[in-house]
Design a protein around this motif. Structure first.
Motif, PDB file in Angstrom:
ATOM      1  N   UNK A  30       0.858  -1.185   0.000  1.00 41.34           N
ATOM      2  CA  UNK A  30       0.000   0.000   0.000  1.00 41.34           C
ATOM      3  C   UNK A  30       0.890   1.230   0.000  1.00 41.34           C
ATOM      4  N   UNK A  31       0.325   2.363  -0.384  1.00 37.27           N
ATOM      5  CA  UNK A  31       1.107   3.601  -0.338  1.00 37.27           C
ATOM      6  C   UNK A  31       0.608   4.481   0.810  1.00 37.27           C
ATOM      7  N   UNK A  45       8.058  13.214  13.194  1.00 42.58           N
ATOM      8  CA  UNK A  45       6.759  13.875  13.361  1.00 42.58           C
ATOM      9  C   UNK A  45       5.633  12.963  13.852  1.00 42.58           C
ATOM     10  N   UNK A  46       5.761  11.651  13.697  1.00 46.51           N
ATOM     11  CA  UNK A  46       4.690  10.766  14.161  1.00 46.51           C
ATOM     12  C   UNK A  46       5.060  10.006  15.434  1.00 46.51           C
ATOM     13  N   UNK A  47       6.217  10.334  16.041  1.00 44.64           N
ATOM     14  CA  UNK A  47       6.611   9.678  17.289  1.00 44.64           C
ATOM     15  C   UNK A  47       8.031   9.163  17.243  1.00 44.64           C
ATOM     16  N   UNK A  48       8.306   8.158  18.079  1.00 52.20           N
ATOM     17  CA  UNK A  48       9.628   7.547  18.165  1.00 52.20           C
ATOM     18  C   UNK A  48       9.504   6.069  17.830  1.00 52.20           C
ATOM     19  N   UNK A  84      11.432   1.273  13.669  1.00 53.09           N
ATOM     20  CA  UNK A  84      10.995   0.656  12.415  1.00 53.09           C
ATOM     21  C   UNK A  84      11.434   1.520  11.232  1.00 53.09           C
ATOM     22  N   UNK A  85      11.998   0.871  10.226  1.00 50.54           N
ATOM     23  CA  UNK A  85      12.388   1.530   8.983  1.00 50.54           C
ATOM     24  C   UNK A  85      11.646   0.890   7.828  1.00 50.54           C
ATOM     25  N   UNK A  86      11.197   1.719   6.890  1.00 53.74           N
ATOM     26  CA  UNK A  86      10.392   1.281   5.766  1.00 53.74           C
ATOM     27  C   UNK A  86      11.237   1.229   4.498  1.00 53.74           C
ATOM     28  N   UNK A 126       6.434   8.485   8.077  1.00 53.80           N
ATOM     29  CA  UNK A 126       5.416   7.952   7.180  1.00 53.80           C
ATOM     30  C   UNK A 126       4.106   7.801   7.958  1.00 53.80           C
ATOM     31  N   UNK A 127       3.035   8.388   7.435  1.00 48.69           N
ATOM     32  CA  UNK A 127       1.729   8.308   8.112  1.00 48.69           C
ATOM     33  C   UNK A 127       1.040   6.990   7.745  1.00 48.69           C
ATOM     34  N   UNK A 128       1.343   5.946   8.555  1.00 44.85           N
ATOM     35  CA  UNK A 128       0.752   4.633   8.304  1.00 44.85           C
ATOM     36  C   UNK A 128      -0.526   4.416   9.121  1.00 44.85           C
ATOM     37  N   UNK A 129      -0.768   5.275  10.115  1.00 46.07           N
ATOM     38  CA  UNK A 129      -1.922   5.093  10.985  1.00 46.07           C
ATOM     39  C   UNK A 129      -1.655   4.078  12.091  1.00 46.07           C
ATOM     40  N   UNK A 130      -0.404   3.663  12.237  1.00 45.42           N
ATOM     41  CA  UNK A 130      -0.040   2.662  13.245  1.00 45.42           C
ATOM     42  C   UNK A 130       1.346   2.966  13.775  1.00 45.42           C
ATOM     43  N   UNK A 131       1.606   2.553  15.012  1.00 44.75           N
ATOM     44  CA  UNK A 131       2.975   2.697  15.524  1.00 44.75           C
ATOM     45  C   UNK A 131       3.702   1.348  15.503  1.00 44.75           C
TER      46      UNK A 131
END
Length: 97
Positions: A20-21, A64-67, A70-72, A85-90
């Motif tokens: 998914x993107x 910006x989305x936390x700490x 994980x690397x994508x 990356x705004x994945x909606x999950x941590x």
């Protein structure tokens, strides 16, 4: 009688079909591996959409989305910290590399 011949796809093509993107949360450097000590191989602007082929643990980064550690993987030899990356999950949202 004719047969249907199915040719195998490359591993990255198969991954892309299932991936998914997601949007980039803020401008970020693209690295050759899962950490800031890896070479910069590019830069992405906020709002750019990226495909996650897989994810792996690496250097812990605060973004910006936390700490997260994980690397994508967004391409061959192309990684960004999941905190950009705004994945909606941590947690993990793609297969592990």
């Amino acid at each position: 009688m004719s047969e249907n011949v199915i040719t195998p796809e490359s591993a990255e093509s198969a991954e892309a079909a299932a991936a998914k993107s997601y949007p980039i949360a803020a401008d970020v450097n693209v690295r050759s591996g899962p950490g800031t000590s890896y070479a910069k191989v590019g830069r992405l602007s906020a709002g750019t959409r990226v495909t996650l082929y897989c994810q792996r643990p690496g250097e812990t980064v605060t973004g910006p989305t936390g700490t997260s550690s994980i690397w994508d993987r967004i391409g061959s030899g192309r990684y960004v910290s999941d905190t950009y990356v705004r994945t909606g999950s941590d947690g993990y949202v793609a297969p592990r590399c």
